[in-house]
Write a protein that holds these residues in place. Structure first.
Motif, PDB file in Angstrom:
ATOM      1  N   ALA A  53       3.362  -1.390   9.504  1.00 49.52           N
ATOM      2  CA  ALA A  53       2.692  -1.849   8.288  1.00 49.52           C
ATOM      3  C   ALA A  53       1.424  -2.587   8.682  1.00 49.52           C
ATOM      4  CB  ALA A  53       3.612  -2.766   7.486  1.00 49.52           C
ATOM      5  N   TYR A  54       0.374  -2.389   7.920  1.00 56.39           N
ATOM      6  CA  TYR A  54      -0.874  -3.118   8.155  1.00 56.39           C
ATOM      7  C   TYR A  54      -1.609  -3.305   6.845  1.00 56.39           C
ATOM      8  CZ  TYR A  54      -3.838   0.981   7.565  1.00 56.39           C
ATOM      9  OH  TYR A  54      -4.496   2.053   7.028  1.00 56.39           O
ATOM     10  N   LEU A  55      -2.514  -4.275   6.834  1.00 56.69           N
ATOM     11  CA  LEU A  55      -3.347  -4.572   5.673  1.00 56.69           C
ATOM     12  C   LEU A  55      -4.654  -3.810   5.830  1.00 56.69           C
ATOM     13  CD1 LEU A  55      -3.880  -6.171   3.084  1.00 56.69           C
ATOM     14  CD2 LEU A  55      -4.586  -8.102   4.532  1.00 56.69           C
ATOM     15  N   HIS A  56      -4.864  -2.812   4.984  1.00 55.75           N
ATOM     16  CA  HIS A  56      -6.013  -1.915   5.104  1.00 55.75           C
ATOM     17  C   HIS A  56      -7.312  -2.655   4.794  1.00 55.75           C
ATOM     18  CE1 HIS A  56      -7.510   2.228   5.395  1.00 55.75           C
ATOM     19  NE2 HIS A  56      -8.402   1.875   4.469  1.00 55.75           N
ATOM     20  N   GLY A  57      -8.313  -2.434   5.645  1.00 59.10           N
ATOM     21  CA  GLY A  57      -9.627  -3.013   5.434  1.00 59.10           C
ATOM     22  C   GLY A  57      -9.808  -4.397   6.033  1.00 59.10           C
ATOM     23  N   ALA A  87      -0.332  -7.781   7.004  1.00 58.17           N
ATOM     24  CA  ALA A  87       0.827  -7.424   6.181  1.00 58.17           C
ATOM     25  C   ALA A  87       2.037  -8.254   6.585  1.00 58.17           C
ATOM     26  CB  ALA A  87       1.139  -5.937   6.336  1.00 58.17           C
ATOM     27  N   HIS A  88       2.857  -8.584   5.613  1.00 62.65           N
ATOM     28  CA  HIS A  88       4.124  -9.271   5.859  1.00 62.65           C
ATOM     29  C   HIS A  88       5.269  -8.307   5.568  1.00 62.65           C
ATOM     30  CE1 HIS A  88       2.138 -13.441   4.940  1.00 62.65           C
ATOM     31  NE2 HIS A  88       1.784 -12.964   6.109  1.00 62.65           N
ATOM     32  N   GLY A  89       6.474  -8.702   5.944  1.00 61.16           N
ATOM     33  CA  GLY A  89       7.658  -7.915   5.632  1.00 61.16           C
ATOM     34  C   GLY A  89       7.941  -6.857   6.685  1.00 61.16           C
ATOM     35  N   GLU A  90       8.775  -5.910   6.302  1.00 57.74           N
ATOM     36  CA  GLU A  90       9.241  -4.888   7.225  1.00 57.74           C
ATOM     37  C   GLU A  90       8.078  -4.098   7.822  1.00 57.74           C
ATOM     38  OE1 GLU A  90      12.980  -1.919   7.378  1.00 57.74           O
ATOM     39  OE2 GLU A  90      11.690  -1.654   5.637  1.00 57.74           O
ATOM     40  N   GLY A  91       8.021  -4.075   9.142  1.00 55.66           N
ATOM     41  CA  GLY A  91       6.968  -3.358   9.850  1.00 55.66           C
ATOM     42  C   GLY A  91       5.689  -4.150   9.996  1.00 55.66           C
ATOM     43  N   GLY A  92       5.630  -5.318   9.360  1.00 51.09           N
ATOM     44  CA  GLY A  92       4.439  -6.160   9.420  1.00 51.09           C
ATOM     45  C   GLY A  92       4.706  -7.435  10.197  1.00 51.09           C
ATOM     46  N   HIS A  93       3.935  -8.476   9.906  1.00 54.20           N
ATOM     47  CA  HIS A  93       4.014  -9.749  10.623  1.00 54.20           C
ATOM     48  C   HIS A  93       5.127 -10.608  10.021  1.00 54.20           C
ATOM     49  CE1 HIS A  93       2.418 -12.903  13.153  1.00 54.20           C
ATOM     50  NE2 HIS A  93       2.500 -13.743  12.136  1.00 54.20           N
ATOM     51  N   HIS A  94       5.866 -11.292  10.894  1.00 55.26           N
ATOM     52  CA  HIS A  94       6.916 -12.219  10.449  1.00 55.26           C
ATOM     53  C   HIS A  94       6.551 -13.618  10.916  1.00 55.26           C
ATOM     54  CE1 HIS A  94       9.500  -8.886   9.288  1.00 55.26           C
ATOM     55  NE2 HIS A  94       9.131  -8.293  10.398  1.00 55.26           N
ATOM     56  N   HIS A  95       6.555 -14.559   9.987  1.00 52.35           N
ATOM     57  CA  HIS A  95       6.208 -15.944  10.350  1.00 52.35           C
ATOM     58  C   HIS A  95       7.463 -16.707  10.678  1.00 52.35           C
ATOM     59  CE1 HIS A  95       1.958 -15.857   9.288  1.00 52.35           C
ATOM     60  NE2 HIS A  95       2.310 -15.009   8.339  1.00 52.35           N
ATOM     61  N   THR A  98      -4.783  -2.929   0.426  1.00 46.36           N
ATOM     62  CA  THR A  98      -3.445  -2.373   0.231  1.00 46.36           C
ATOM     63  C   THR A  98      -2.675  -2.527   1.537  1.00 46.36           C
ATOM     64  OG1 THR A  98      -4.104  -0.113   0.857  1.00 46.36           O
ATOM     65  CG2 THR A  98      -4.151  -0.667  -1.502  1.00 46.36           C
ATOM     66  N   VAL A  99      -1.360  -2.640   1.412  1.00 41.45           N
ATOM     67  CA  VAL A  99      -0.484  -2.664   2.575  1.00 41.45           C
ATOM     68  C   VAL A  99       0.060  -1.256   2.735  1.00 41.45           C
ATOM     69  CG1 VAL A  99       1.670  -3.550   3.557  1.00 41.45           C
ATOM     70  CG2 VAL A  99       0.093  -5.104   2.375  1.00 41.45           C
ATOM     71  N   VAL A 100      -0.142  -0.701   3.919  1.00 43.54           N
ATOM     72  CA  VAL A 100       0.235   0.677   4.210  1.00 43.54           C
ATOM     73  C   VAL A 100       1.349   0.672   5.249  1.00 43.54           C
ATOM     74  CG1 VAL A 100      -0.594   2.916   5.023  1.00 43.54           C
ATOM     75  CG2 VAL A 100      -2.161   1.357   3.831  1.00 43.54           C
ATOM     76  N   GLN A 101       2.418   1.396   4.965  1.00 43.28           N
ATOM     77  CA  GLN A 101       3.461   1.643   5.953  1.00 43.28           C
ATOM     78  C   GLN A 101       3.352   3.103   6.361  1.00 43.28           C
ATOM     79  OE1 GLN A 101       7.222   0.355   4.095  1.00 43.28           O
ATOM     80  NE2 GLN A 101       7.368  -1.053   5.830  1.00 43.28           N
ATOM     81  N   PHE A 102       3.379   3.347   7.673  1.00 41.03           N
ATOM     82  CA  PHE A 102       3.249   4.722   8.139  1.00 41.03           C
ATOM     83  C   PHE A 102       4.043   4.953   9.412  1.00 41.03           C
ATOM     84  CE2 PHE A 102       0.001   2.505  10.463  1.00 41.03           C
ATOM     85  CZ  PHE A 102      -0.143   3.175  11.667  1.00 41.03           C
ATOM     86  N   ASN A 103       4.365   6.218   9.635  1.00 43.78           N
ATOM     87  CA  ASN A 103       4.973   6.673  10.882  1.00 43.78           C
ATOM     88  C   ASN A 103       3.924   7.456  11.649  1.00 43.78           C
ATOM     89  OD1 ASN A 103       7.639   5.688  10.445  1.00 43.78           O
ATOM     90  ND2 ASN A 103       7.999   7.372   9.035  1.00 43.78           N
ATOM     91  N   PHE A 145      -3.112  12.233  16.573  1.00 40.33           N
ATOM     92  CA  PHE A 145      -2.073  11.546  15.822  1.00 40.33           C
ATOM     93  C   PHE A 145      -1.505  12.457  14.750  1.00 40.33           C
ATOM     94  CE2 PHE A 145      -4.395   7.896  17.429  1.00 40.33           C
ATOM     95  CZ  PHE A 145      -3.412   6.946  17.643  1.00 40.33           C
ATOM     96  N   ASP A 146      -0.174  12.504  14.653  1.00 40.30           N
ATOM     97  CA  ASP A 146       0.519  13.065  13.502  1.00 40.30           C
ATOM     98  C   ASP A 146       0.968  11.858  12.688  1.00 40.30           C
ATOM     99  OD1 ASP A 146       0.244  15.675  14.458  1.00 40.30           O
ATOM    100  OD2 ASP A 146       2.132  15.572  15.570  1.00 40.30           O
ATOM    101  N   LEU A 147       0.528  11.775  11.437  1.00 34.51           N
ATOM    102  CA  LEU A 147       0.764  10.601  10.603  1.00 34.51           C
ATOM    103  C   LEU A 147       1.519  10.961   9.336  1.00 34.51           C
ATOM    104  CD1 LEU A 147      -2.850   9.212  10.900  1.00 34.51           C
ATOM    105  CD2 LEU A 147      -0.847   8.283  12.041  1.00 34.51           C
ATOM    106  N   GLU A 148       2.354  10.031   8.892  1.00 38.35           N
ATOM    107  CA  GLU A 148       3.063  10.165   7.615  1.00 38.35           C
ATOM    108  C   GLU A 148       2.936   8.839   6.888  1.00 38.35           C
ATOM    109  OE1 GLU A 148       7.586  10.511   5.788  1.00 38.35           O
ATOM    110  OE2 GLU A 148       7.289  10.113   7.919  1.00 38.35           O
ATOM    111  N   VAL A 149       2.340   8.857   5.705  1.00 38.21           N
ATOM    112  CA  VAL A 149       2.213   7.655   4.884  1.00 38.21           C
ATOM    113  C   VAL A 149       3.553   7.448   4.176  1.00 38.21           C
ATOM    114  CG1 VAL A 149       0.962   6.504   3.027  1.00 38.21           C
ATOM    115  CG2 VAL A 149      -0.251   8.065   4.585  1.00 38.21           C
ATOM    116  N   VAL A 150       4.248   6.370   4.521  1.00 44.51           N
ATOM    117  CA  VAL A 150       5.563   6.098   3.947  1.00 44.51           C
ATOM    118  C   VAL A 150       5.437   5.354   2.626  1.00 44.51           C
ATOM    119  CG1 VAL A 150       7.770   4.907   4.340  1.00 44.51           C
ATOM    120  CG2 VAL A 150       6.636   6.115   6.230  1.00 44.51           C
ATOM    121  N   SER A 151       4.548   4.352   2.573  1.00 43.13           N
ATOM    122  CA  SER A 151       4.357   3.617   1.321  1.00 43.13           C
ATOM    123  C   SER A 151       2.976   2.976   1.292  1.00 43.13           C
ATOM    124  CB  SER A 151       5.438   2.539   1.133  1.00 43.13           C
ATOM    125  OG  SER A 151       5.249   1.485   2.057  1.00 43.13           O
TER     126      SER A 151
END
Length: 160
Positions: free
Chosen positions: A33-37, A152-160, A7-12, A132-138
């Motif tokens: 954003a990161y790719l979990h696992g 992960a790609h897209g906002e908060g992740g890797h851009h090629h 899963t791709v997780v976005q968090f603060n 860490f204080d964490l908030e799972v955004v998506s």
């Protein structure tokens, strides 16, 4: 959807020292954003995020072993000052970037002379207990391309 492998997780986050001092935060910025696992996140944070759901907020304390590891006294190296990147004039305690065989690495200047500098190759947060204080955004299923690339790609992740 729960945070799980592939899963791709976005968090603060807000990272605090043991005494409550804020060391780092992404508050007011794009969520990370990161790719979990897929080893793209500190192991202790990934473990803490596993099973959480979008909208959840929580705190977690990581020991040095779960975070950036213990400090190692044998991680001081002497390098030419010209290899330090990030400033024109160097003083002990400053952060620098150096190129290594494993890629760019952030180091702390321990001592600096005219031509050579002693740098501490330990991560700046090595040896510290981290709060860490964490908030799972998506949370969403990873795309085939993200799985193939391992991040992960897209906002908060890797851009090629």
């Amino acid at each position: 959807m729960q945070v799980a492998d592939n899963t791709v997780v976005q968090f603060n986050y807000t990272l605090k020292s043991e005494d409550g001092q804020v060391l780092d935060t992404n508050a007011g910025n794009t969520p990370l954003a990161y790719l979990h696992g897929h080893n793209g996140m500190m192991e202790g944070l990934e473990k803490a995020l596993t099973g959480k759901e979008e909208g959840e907020s929580f705190s977690v304390t990581l020991t040095p072993e779960e975070g950036y590891g213990e400090r190692k006294d044998d991680m001081i190296q002497r390098v030419p000052v010209k290899h330090l990147q990030g400033a024109k004039k160097w003083k002990a305690g400053m952060m620098a970037t150096v190129h290594t065989e494993q890629g760019e690495r952030q180091v702390t200047v321990a001592k600096v002379g005219k031509f050579m500098a002693d740098v501490d190759m330990n991560h700046p947060l090595a040896g510290l207990t981290l709060n860490f204080d964490l908030e799972v955004v998506s949370v969403r299923a990873a795309t085939e391309e993200e799985l193939a690339h391992g991040h992960a790609h897209g906002e908060g992740g890797h851009h090629h």
